[in-house]
Write a protein that holds these residues in place. Structure first.
Motif, PDB file in Angstrom:
ATOM      1  N   ILE A 281      56.291  50.167   4.038  1.00 40.97           N
ATOM      2  CA  ILE A 281      56.846  48.861   4.408  1.00 40.97           C
ATOM      3  C   ILE A 281      56.093  48.248   5.575  1.00 40.97           C
ATOM      4  O   ILE A 281      56.058  47.038   5.748  1.00 40.97           O
ATOM      5  CB  ILE A 281      58.359  48.984   4.731  1.00 40.97           C
ATOM      6  N   GLN A 282      55.436  49.120   6.338  1.00 41.92           N
ATOM      7  CA  GLN A 282      54.678  48.623   7.487  1.00 41.92           C
ATOM      8  C   GLN A 282      53.425  49.466   7.677  1.00 41.92           C
ATOM      9  O   GLN A 282      53.473  50.691   7.653  1.00 41.92           O
ATOM     10  CB  GLN A 282      55.539  48.701   8.757  1.00 41.92           C
ATOM     11  N   LYS A 283      52.283  48.801   7.837  1.00 42.21           N
ATOM     12  CA  LYS A 283      51.045  49.515   8.147  1.00 42.21           C
ATOM     13  C   LYS A 283      50.883  49.575   9.665  1.00 42.21           C
ATOM     14  O   LYS A 283      50.914  48.554  10.346  1.00 42.21           O
ATOM     15  CB  LYS A 283      49.836  48.805   7.541  1.00 42.21           C
ATOM     16  N   ASN A 284      50.739  50.792  10.182  1.00 45.38           N
ATOM     17  CA  ASN A 284      50.528  50.946  11.615  1.00 45.38           C
ATOM     18  C   ASN A 284      49.155  50.419  12.002  1.00 45.38           C
ATOM     19  O   ASN A 284      48.150  50.716  11.336  1.00 45.38           O
ATOM     20  CB  ASN A 284      50.635  52.422  12.007  1.00 45.38           C
ATOM     21  N   SER A 285      49.092  49.661  13.051  1.00 47.94           N
ATOM     22  CA  SER A 285      47.817  49.074  13.484  1.00 47.94           C
ATOM     23  C   SER A 285      46.907  50.104  14.144  1.00 47.94           C
ATOM     24  O   SER A 285      45.690  49.917  14.213  1.00 47.94           O
ATOM     25  CB  SER A 285      48.068  47.919  14.458  1.00 47.94           C
ATOM     26  N   GLN A 286      47.485  51.198  14.631  1.00 47.06           N
ATOM     27  CA  GLN A 286      46.711  52.271  15.254  1.00 47.06           C
ATOM     28  C   GLN A 286      46.952  53.572  14.493  1.00 47.06           C
ATOM     29  O   GLN A 286      47.980  53.743  13.833  1.00 47.06           O
ATOM     30  CB  GLN A 286      47.122  52.454  16.725  1.00 47.06           C
ATOM     31  N   LYS A 287      46.020  54.486  14.591  1.00 51.34           N
ATOM     32  CA  LYS A 287      46.160  55.784  13.931  1.00 51.34           C
ATOM     33  C   LYS A 287      47.420  56.494  14.431  1.00 51.34           C
ATOM     34  O   LYS A 287      47.668  56.579  15.636  1.00 51.34           O
ATOM     35  CB  LYS A 287      44.930  56.648  14.206  1.00 51.34           C
ATOM     36  N   ILE A 288      48.222  56.990  13.472  1.00 51.88           N
ATOM     37  CA  ILE A 288      49.419  57.726  13.838  1.00 51.88           C
ATOM     38  C   ILE A 288      49.016  59.095  14.371  1.00 51.88           C
ATOM     39  O   ILE A 288      48.319  59.861  13.707  1.00 51.88           O
ATOM     40  CB  ILE A 288      50.349  57.897  12.614  1.00 51.88           C
ATOM     41  N   LYS A 289      49.438  59.409  15.574  1.00 57.37           N
ATOM     42  CA  LYS A 289      49.073  60.678  16.202  1.00 57.37           C
ATOM     43  C   LYS A 289      50.036  61.789  15.787  1.00 57.37           C
ATOM     44  O   LYS A 289      51.221  61.551  15.566  1.00 57.37           O
ATOM     45  CB  LYS A 289      49.087  60.540  17.727  1.00 57.37           C
ATOM     46  N   LYS A 290      49.483  62.975  15.686  1.00 56.62           N
ATOM     47  CA  LYS A 290      50.313  64.130  15.352  1.00 56.62           C
ATOM     48  C   LYS A 290      51.149  64.501  16.567  1.00 56.62           C
ATOM     49  O   LYS A 290      50.623  64.825  17.634  1.00 56.62           O
ATOM     50  CB  LYS A 290      49.416  65.302  14.940  1.00 56.62           C
ATOM     51  N   SER A 291      52.468  64.448  16.401  1.00 54.57           N
ATOM     52  CA  SER A 291      53.355  64.764  17.529  1.00 54.57           C
ATOM     53  C   SER A 291      54.553  65.576  17.043  1.00 54.57           C
ATOM     54  O   SER A 291      54.591  66.801  17.189  1.00 54.57           O
ATOM     55  CB  SER A 291      53.801  63.483  18.242  1.00 54.57           C
ATOM     56  N   ASP A 292      55.514  64.908  16.408  1.00 54.49           N
ATOM     57  CA  ASP A 292      56.714  65.613  15.960  1.00 54.49           C
ATOM     58  C   ASP A 292      56.415  66.470  14.716  1.00 54.49           C
ATOM     59  O   ASP A 292      55.391  66.296  14.045  1.00 54.49           O
ATOM     60  CB  ASP A 292      57.811  64.606  15.636  1.00 54.49           C
ATOM     61  N   GLN A 293      57.335  67.368  14.413  1.00 51.51           N
ATOM     62  CA  GLN A 293      57.197  68.227  13.244  1.00 51.51           C
ATOM     63  C   GLN A 293      57.369  67.448  11.941  1.00 51.51           C
ATOM     64  O   GLN A 293      56.871  67.848  10.902  1.00 51.51           O
ATOM     65  CB  GLN A 293      58.239  69.362  13.306  1.00 51.51           C
ATOM     66  N   GLU A 294      58.067  66.339  12.006  1.00 49.89           N
ATOM     67  CA  GLU A 294      58.301  65.531  10.817  1.00 49.89           C
ATOM     68  C   GLU A 294      57.876  64.093  11.055  1.00 49.89           C
ATOM     69  O   GLU A 294      57.919  63.590  12.177  1.00 49.89           O
ATOM     70  CB  GLU A 294      59.785  65.561  10.431  1.00 49.89           C
ATOM     71  N   LEU A 295      57.445  63.455   9.970  1.00 49.11           N
ATOM     72  CA  LEU A 295      57.077  62.039  10.011  1.00 49.11           C
ATOM     73  C   LEU A 295      57.783  61.346   8.854  1.00 49.11           C
ATOM     74  O   LEU A 295      57.677  61.781   7.698  1.00 49.11           O
ATOM     75  CB  LEU A 295      55.563  61.863   9.881  1.00 49.11           C
ATOM     76  N   THR A 296      58.510  60.303   9.145  1.00 53.63           N
ATOM     77  CA  THR A 296      59.243  59.578   8.117  1.00 53.63           C
ATOM     78  C   THR A 296      58.582  58.233   7.874  1.00 53.63           C
ATOM     79  O   THR A 296      58.320  57.479   8.826  1.00 53.63           O
ATOM     80  CB  THR A 296      60.714  59.357   8.536  1.00 53.63           C
ATOM     81  N   LEU A 297      58.293  57.957   6.617  1.00 53.60           N
ATOM     82  CA  LEU A 297      57.743  56.658   6.226  1.00 53.60           C
ATOM     83  C   LEU A 297      58.734  55.965   5.294  1.00 53.60           C
ATOM     84  O   LEU A 297      59.355  56.617   4.441  1.00 53.60           O
ATOM     85  CB  LEU A 297      56.407  56.828   5.500  1.00 53.60           C
ATOM     86  N   THR A 298      58.868  54.682   5.436  1.00 49.60           N
ATOM     87  CA  THR A 298      59.737  53.899   4.559  1.00 49.60           C
ATOM     88  C   THR A 298      58.870  53.077   3.619  1.00 49.60           C
ATOM     89  O   THR A 298      57.898  52.445   4.046  1.00 49.60           O
ATOM     90  CB  THR A 298      60.643  52.962   5.382  1.00 49.60           C
ATOM     91  N   PHE A 299      59.232  53.104   2.343  1.00 49.42           N
ATOM     92  CA  PHE A 299      58.425  52.431   1.332  1.00 49.42           C
ATOM     93  C   PHE A 299      59.208  51.284   0.701  1.00 49.42           C
ATOM     94  O   PHE A 299      60.436  51.295   0.652  1.00 49.42           O
ATOM     95  CB  PHE A 299      58.008  53.418   0.240  1.00 49.42           C
ATOM     96  N   VAL A 300      58.446  50.311   0.188  1.00 44.72           N
ATOM     97  CA  VAL A 300      59.015  49.178  -0.517  1.00 44.72           C
ATOM     98  C   VAL A 300      58.274  49.027  -1.843  1.00 44.72           C
ATOM     99  O   VAL A 300      57.099  49.404  -1.959  1.00 44.72           O
ATOM    100  CB  VAL A 300      58.907  47.888   0.334  1.00 44.72           C
ATOM    101  N   LYS A 301      58.961  48.501  -2.858  1.00 44.11           N
ATOM    102  CA  LYS A 301      58.346  48.361  -4.177  1.00 44.11           C
ATOM    103  C   LYS A 301      57.196  47.367  -4.166  1.00 44.11           C
ATOM    104  O   LYS A 301      57.279  46.305  -3.525  1.00 44.11           O
ATOM    105  CB  LYS A 301      59.388  47.893  -5.199  1.00 44.11           C
ATOM    106  N   ASN A 302      56.132  47.704  -4.887  1.00 44.64           N
ATOM    107  CA  ASN A 302      55.043  46.754  -5.106  1.00 44.64           C
ATOM    108  C   ASN A 302      55.405  45.808  -6.247  1.00 44.64           C
ATOM    109  O   ASN A 302      56.261  46.130  -7.087  1.00 44.64           O
ATOM    110  CB  ASN A 302      53.752  47.508  -5.465  1.00 44.64           C
ATOM    111  N   PRO A 303      54.765  44.650  -6.310  1.00 44.92           N
ATOM    112  CA  PRO A 303      55.002  43.750  -7.448  1.00 44.92           C
ATOM    113  C   PRO A 303      54.564  44.414  -8.747  1.00 44.92           C
ATOM    114  O   PRO A 303      53.612  45.201  -8.767  1.00 44.92           O
ATOM    115  CB  PRO A 303      54.135  42.526  -7.118  1.00 44.92           C
ATOM    116  N   ASP A 304      55.257  44.106  -9.822  1.00 50.54           N
ATOM    117  CA  ASP A 304      54.956  44.686 -11.137  1.00 50.54           C
ATOM    118  C   ASP A 304      54.007  43.740 -11.876  1.00 50.54           C
ATOM    119  O   ASP A 304      54.430  42.736 -12.465  1.00 50.54           O
ATOM    120  CB  ASP A 304      56.253  44.880 -11.925  1.00 50.54           C
ATOM    121  N   ILE A 305      52.730  44.054 -11.834  1.00 48.48           N
ATOM    122  CA  ILE A 305      51.707  43.169 -12.404  1.00 48.48           C
ATOM    123  C   ILE A 305      51.926  42.977 -13.894  1.00 48.48           C
ATOM    124  O   ILE A 305      51.916  41.857 -14.411  1.00 48.48           O
ATOM    125  CB  ILE A 305      50.296  43.737 -12.132  1.00 48.48           C
ATOM    126  N   LEU A 306      52.120  44.080 -14.601  1.00 46.80           N
ATOM    127  CA  LEU A 306      52.247  44.033 -16.054  1.00 46.80           C
ATOM    128  C   LEU A 306      53.436  43.183 -16.485  1.00 46.80           C
ATOM    129  O   LEU A 306      53.333  42.316 -17.355  1.00 46.80           O
ATOM    130  CB  LEU A 306      52.390  45.461 -16.578  1.00 46.80           C
TER     131      LEU A 306
END
Length: 396
Positions: A281-306
């Motif tokens: 849902i959001q592209k980080n402008s800077q490289k995500i650094k390794k810190s916590d044991q877990e990383l959560t990303l939230t996704f959103v549907k892409n448009p359906d071209i077909l």
């Protein structure tokens, strides 16, 4: 004859399939081609130069350092004469030599000296074909624009079963000199191919295993059927098909925008790309650094071209693809009906011998009134079969 006067330089290397090459010469000549033959020393253990001379009506060349030929720079003369250079059978050793630019015999020297397109019909033991070194060489040569015909699956001379058989002479002749009816003459075809990349941050992205080979083969097949072809391609390492307009994109959103801008002028749309269903849902402008044991990303549907193309008011004839791992027919028919497609081509990507990154594929094609199974074959052969089916369904 469509190919009257085409000059084919046939190179033969030392594999058991070399015994089929006199028949291959005859098949090429039957299509109107002029054929001259070059053999390696090891090839002469499997096929007689005299028999090749008899069927081609030309002297067979075999020696880079032939004094009579080299007085007239024979290898350069042959290289310039050729409209197409075909190597059949091509051994693993020959592929390695060509990859690294070796020129220690007449055939390998000709491959470096010619400006003609080079086509290879591999033939080797299935384990040799699967070897990492051979696959590396295959990818390197394809990146340079060398075309591969096969290999086919089946029983081999050593008793093994698998990919490695040289295609039959008629198949090779039909592929290198296709007698193609212009079934799509004057039609405009828009095709998507390859994967998409969904950025997470400046150095990371999510993608899939699609190589783009099937979509590129379809573009070439449509062009040979007379169509004006536009190919919207995700990130791949393939050379653009000749005579095809290529538009390069990266993300699913970019591909959607590019398709919708061009589809209004299209008669046929083929959605062969493996488009990501979701993006962060959001592209980080800077490289995500390794810190916590877990990383959560939230996704959103892409448009359906077909679906978006098929639901247009004046939608083109629309063919979709369904890459599945189970319940192939059920999922394909559901997608056909849900997205209002004219046709759908389904394949089983759980089979490692076909589909993603393979030189071969097998498809079952569905449309509202029927279905047709296209058996496992080289993707170039399969693409021609599928495009001919599309052309027939489109005219109905």
């Amino acid at each position: 004859m469509q190919h009257q006067g085409t000059n084919i330089l046939l190179g033969i290397t030392g594999g058991i399939a070399a015994y089929k090459t006199p028949d291959l010469v005859r098949k090429l000549i039957a299509k109107g081609a002029n054929v001259r033959v070059v053999v390696t020393d090891s090839a002469k253990e499997f096929v007689s130069p005299l028999s090749l001379q008899a069927v081609s009506s030309n002297t067979v060349s075999d020696n880079l350092l032939d004094k009579d030929a080299e007085a007239a720079m024979g290898h350069i003369e042959l290289a310039k004469w050729a409209d197409k250079l075909l190597v059949a059978p091509a051994t693993a050793n020959f592929m390695a030599k060509l990859t690294y630019g070796l020129a220690d015999d007449l055939l390998s020297t000709l491959c470096l000296a010619t400006a003609a397109p080079i086509t290879i019909a591999p033939a080797m033991n299935q384990q040799m074909w699967h070897a990492p070194a051979t696959q590396h060489n295959l990818n390197q040569l394809m990146d340079r624009g060398v075309q591969f015909l096969g290999p086919a699956q089946g029983e081999q001379a050593c008793g093994d079963v698998g990919p490695g058989r040289m295609l039959e002479p008629q198949e090779i002749a039909d592929l290198i000199l296709p007698d193609v009816p212009k079934l799509l003459l004057g039609k405009r075809v828009l095709i998507t191919a390859g994967p998409t990349r969904e950025d997470i941050d400046p150095v990371r992205y999510i993608t899939n295993h699609s190589s783009g080979k099937m979509g590129y083969a379809l573009a070439q097949a449509a062009q040979k059927l007379g169509a004006e072809v536009t190919l919207v391609s995700g990130p791949v390492t393939l050379s653009p098909p000749s005579g095809v307009n290529i538009l390069k994109v990266s993300s699913a959103e970019q591909m959607h925008t590019c398709v919708m801008q061009n589809v209004k002028n299209s008669d046929i749309f083929i959605g062969c790309a493996a488009v990501a269903d979701y993006r962060p849902i959001q592209k980080n402008s800077q490289k995500i650094k390794k810190s916590d044991q877990e990383l959560t990303l939230t996704f959103v549907k892409n448009p359906d071209i077909l679906s978006d193309v098929a639901h247009l008011a004046n939608a083109p004839f629309t063919l979709g693809f369904a890459a599945e791992t189970q319940n192939i027919k059920q999922y394909a028919l559901g997608k056909l009906q849900r997205k209002k497609l004219n046709m759908i081509a389904a394949n089983d990507v759980s089979d490692e011998n076909i589909g993603f990154n393979s030189e071969q594929n097998a498809l079952t094609v569905f449309w509202p009134e029927g279905e047709l199974k296209l058996e496992i074959a080289d993707k170039n052969i399969l693409a021609t079969q599928l495009m001919e089916l599309v052309a027939k369904r489109y005219t109905k």
